[in-house]
Enzyme design. Structure first.
Site, short mmCIF file in Angstrom:
data_model
loop_
_atom_site.label_atom_id
_atom_site.label_comp_id
_atom_site.label_asym_id
_atom_site.label_seq_id
_atom_site.Cartn_x
_atom_site.Cartn_y
_atom_site.Cartn_z
N ARG A 150 0.86 -1.19 0.00
CA ARG A 150 0.00 0.00 0.00
C ARG A 150 0.89 1.23 0.00
O ARG A 150 1.89 1.31 0.73
CB ARG A 150 -0.90 0.04 1.25
CG ARG A 150 -2.10 -0.87 1.20
CD ARG A 150 -3.14 -0.42 0.17
NE ARG A 150 -4.31 -1.28 0.15
CZ ARG A 150 -4.44 -2.38 -0.61
NH1 ARG A 150 -3.46 -2.75 -1.43
NH2 ARG A 150 -5.55 -3.09 -0.58
N HIS B 260 -1.23 -0.33 -9.82
CA HIS B 260 -1.84 -1.24 -8.83
C HIS B 260 -2.35 -2.53 -9.50
O HIS B 260 -3.55 -2.78 -9.56
CB HIS B 260 -2.99 -0.54 -8.09
CG HIS B 260 -3.35 -1.23 -6.80
ND1 HIS B 260 -3.80 -0.56 -5.69
CD2 HIS B 260 -3.34 -2.53 -6.45
CE1 HIS B 260 -4.05 -1.41 -4.71
NE2 HIS B 260 -3.78 -2.63 -5.16
N GLU C 123 -3.87 7.14 -4.72
CA GLU C 123 -4.24 6.59 -6.03
C GLU C 123 -5.57 7.18 -6.50
O GLU C 123 -6.46 7.34 -5.70
CB GLU C 123 -4.37 5.06 -5.94
CG GLU C 123 -3.02 4.41 -5.83
CD GLU C 123 -3.09 2.90 -5.62
OE1 GLU C 123 -4.12 2.29 -5.93
OE2 GLU C 123 -2.10 2.35 -5.13
#
Ligand code: 8YV
Length: 328
Positions: free
Chosen positions: A243, A290, A272
């Site tokens: 993360r 991602h 993000e």
């Protein structure tokens, strides 16, 4: 008692086979447009469903949970990480939260190794050079990267994914080091020839590669702070498929820009889909959108896990992948 066919609102498009099965088993409402749901749309959905099948693009905080309808009993998340859900607030309201661990381990570990190799061997730069017509022929000192074999890899977080990365890395000839809340079993430590560091600072200062695999919790937010990033040797690279919030992205971008860190391979970002503009400009940063679990197989199996969790709950049993506040 769960309703015979619970109303399940699915917040994003899922693989076809998963959506079809959901329609067969549940009163499932699908998101055909695949537009991420706004806060308003989420409040509306949480007001009239029994189960919310969420993803990382849904920020389900305490305020949202407070507004949930009486019917909402289960948030069945499509994904392993649940840092976008206030699990404690959900538990306090009697809403169960489940996730999809295990089925994305190998794919995320593969992508981690990919990032490590692509960053150390300058694969993106090389590919761009050929595609832009810059390749004028082989040269002894052009496009030199760094050898992988024999380097020291420091893994932060030795859970399922961290361990899967260590197994792969060992096969590539890397020396395995790790920092974790507690050491792994002696069997696993022996299998990997892994060295445990209880001090993260000490490990950071000695590694050639650092790879992040811990969950994002209040305790791991900016675990790699500016101060800690500065402990890494100048020649080291940093990989993150966990993360973005675990790393101070601004500090990292600055260290890369000043040449105080050799490179970074990042699949996740703090905000993000926004990415720090300094990272975007840096040739030593390999940036991916991602995609750690982005294989057809993982996404189908994640969907199947969501279905199993809902089905077991529907049958009045405890779903297998419950996430409890005390686990975080
Ligand atoms: C998922 C992930 O694609 O499972 C996770 O925690 O980070 C990703 O691999 C995403 O979370 C789906 O919601």
């Amino acid at each position: 008692m769960a309703p015979r066919k619970p109303k399940v609102i699915v917040t994003r498009r899922l693989p076809d086979s998963v959506e079809t099965r959901m329609r067969e088993l549940f009163d499932a409402e699908l998101n055909v447009s695949d537009e991420p749901m706004s806060r308003k749309a989420l409040i509306e959905a949480m007001g009239r469903c029994d189960v919310l099948a969420s993803t990382i693009t849904d920020r389900i905080d305490a305020g949202l949970i407070e507004k949930a309808g009486e019917r909402l009993k289960l948030i069945a998340n499509f994904g392993a990480g649940v840092d976008h859900i206030d699990v404690a607030a959900a538990a306090a309201r009697g809403i169960l939260v489940t996730n999809t661990p295990g089925v994305l381990t190998e794919d995320t570990a593969d992508l981690t190794m990919t990032l490590m190799m692509v960053t150390l061997r300058r694969v993106i730069e090389g590919s761009n050079a050929v595609q832009s017509g810059e390749f004028a022929g082989w040269a002894p000192t052009w496009m030199l990267g760094r050898r992988i074999t024999g380097k020291r890899l420091g893994i932060i977080g030795m859970g399922r994914i961290g361990t899967a990365v260590a197994r792969r890395a060992k096969a590539f000839g890397l020396q395995i080091h790790y920092h974790n809340r507690k050491p792994v079993s002696s069997r696993v430590a022996e299998e990997l020839g892994a060295t445990y560091w209880d001090s993260l600072d000490q490990m950071l200062a000695r590694m050639d590669i650092i790879s992040v695999h811990s969950p994002h919790t209040p305790a791991t937010y900016h675990l790699l702070s500016g101060r800690r990033l500065k402990l890494m040797p100048k020649h080291a690279i940093l990989i993150n498929t966990a993360r973005g919030e675990i790393i101070d992205e601004v500090a990292l971008a600055d260290l890369l820009a000043s040449g105080d860190l050799a490179g970074a391979g990042l699949d996740v970002f703090e905000q993000e889909p926004r990415v720090n503009p300094k990272l975007l400009k840096n040739p030593n940063a390999v940036l991916l959108p991602h995609m750690g679990s982005a294989t057809v197989e993982a996404r189908v199996e994640m969907g199947e896990k969501v279905i199993i969790n809902i089905k077991v709950w529907m049958d009045g049993e405890k779903p297998p992948d419950r996430v409890l506040p005390q686990m975080l």
